[in-house]
Design a protein around this motif. Structure first.
Motif, mmCIF file in Angstrom:
data_model
loop_
_atom_site.group_PDB
_atom_site.id
_atom_site.type_symbol
_atom_site.label_atom_id
_atom_site.label_comp_id
_atom_site.label_asym_id
_atom_site.label_seq_id
_atom_site.Cartn_x
_atom_site.Cartn_y
_atom_site.Cartn_z
ATOM 1 N N ASP A 138 -165.216 36.462 41.490
ATOM 2 C CA ASP A 138 -165.287 37.874 41.869
ATOM 3 C C ASP A 138 -163.973 38.592 41.573
ATOM 4 O O ASP A 138 -163.972 39.723 41.074
ATOM 5 C CB ASP A 138 -165.649 38.014 43.351
ATOM 6 N N HIS A 139 -162.849 37.939 41.844
ATOM 7 C CA HIS A 139 -161.547 38.552 41.538
ATOM 8 C C HIS A 139 -161.410 38.817 40.032
ATOM 9 O O HIS A 139 -160.880 39.864 39.629
ATOM 10 C CB HIS A 139 -160.397 37.676 42.009
ATOM 11 N N GLN A 157 -154.296 37.477 45.433
ATOM 12 C CA GLN A 157 -155.617 37.038 45.888
ATOM 13 C C GLN A 157 -156.238 36.001 44.955
ATOM 14 O O GLN A 157 -156.777 34.993 45.409
ATOM 15 C CB GLN A 157 -156.553 38.244 46.015
ATOM 16 N N SER A 203 -157.087 32.126 45.919
ATOM 17 C CA SER A 203 -158.460 31.600 45.906
ATOM 18 C C SER A 203 -158.599 30.449 44.916
ATOM 19 O O SER A 203 -159.292 29.467 45.198
ATOM 20 C CB SER A 203 -159.477 32.703 45.621
ATOM 21 N N GLY A 206 -167.034 28.226 47.982
ATOM 22 C CA GLY A 206 -166.801 29.631 48.318
ATOM 23 C C GLY A 206 -165.552 30.173 47.640
ATOM 24 O O GLY A 206 -165.550 31.297 47.125
ATOM 25 N N SER A 207 -164.496 29.391 47.611
ATOM 26 C CA SER A 207 -163.252 29.813 46.947
ATOM 27 C C SER A 207 -163.456 29.957 45.448
ATOM 28 O O SER A 207 -162.894 30.861 44.819
ATOM 29 C CB SER A 207 -162.132 28.810 47.226
ATOM 30 N N THR A 259 -166.264 30.835 43.968
ATOM 31 C CA THR A 259 -167.008 32.073 43.775
ATOM 32 C C THR A 259 -166.125 33.294 44.021
ATOM 33 O O THR A 259 -166.218 34.298 43.305
ATOM 34 C CB THR A 259 -168.254 32.086 44.681
ATOM 35 N N GLU A 260 -165.238 33.192 44.998
ATOM 36 C CA GLU A 260 -164.286 34.279 45.255
ATOM 37 C C GLU A 260 -163.392 34.505 44.037
ATOM 38 O O GLU A 260 -163.109 35.646 43.655
ATOM 39 C CB GLU A 260 -163.428 33.947 46.480
ATOM 40 N N THR A 261 -162.965 33.425 43.412
ATOM 41 C CA THR A 261 -162.124 33.531 42.221
ATOM 42 C C THR A 261 -162.860 34.259 41.097
ATOM 43 O O THR A 261 -162.286 35.125 40.417
ATOM 44 C CB THR A 261 -161.657 32.138 41.766
#
Length: 124
Positions: free
Chosen positions: A78-79, A38, A42, A71-72, A74-76
């Protein structure tokens, strides 16, 4: 600009992708098809979206891809927070990433504002 590789936003996204590639090498094997996959996907998506947007003909299309890149990004983050919570990475590793994240976020937001202003200029 002739190529997306000249964009400061893309250059920063590349730094993040390279950093993530190094960090995930220390992730446990049981995370290979979960968190590792994931976070790699991202982080790659940030630069991919910036490149694809740059290749589009209209400012609006480019804007849409920049928003997806943000968005990607921010997703990174979060991961990596998940990785910290699971004690896979250290606070220091997350802090290092956070600095790169902040820089990339500023650049993407600045690029979005630039594209919006160019779009307005062309619509007059």
């Amino acid at each position: 600009m002739a190529s997306f590789t000249e964009l400061e936003t893309w250059k920063q996204a590349r730094k993040i992708r390279v950093y993530i590639s190094g960090v995930v090498k220390s992730f446990p094997a049981d995370e290979k098809f979960r968190l590792t996959d994931q976070v790699i996907r991202s982080s790659r998506s940030i630069g991919n979206n910036l490149a694809e947007g740059h290749g589009r003909f209209h400012y609006q299309d480019n804007l849409r891809f920049c928003i997806m890149a943000r968005g990607s990004l921010t997703e990174t983050l979060d991961h990596l927070i998940i990785a910290l919570d699971e004690k896979i990475i250290t606070e220091e590793e997350l802090s290092h990433f956070q600095a790169e994240y902040d820089s990339c976020l500023r650049l993407i937001n600045g690029y979005i504002q630039y594209l919006k202003s160019k779009k307005q200029e062309n619509s007059k």
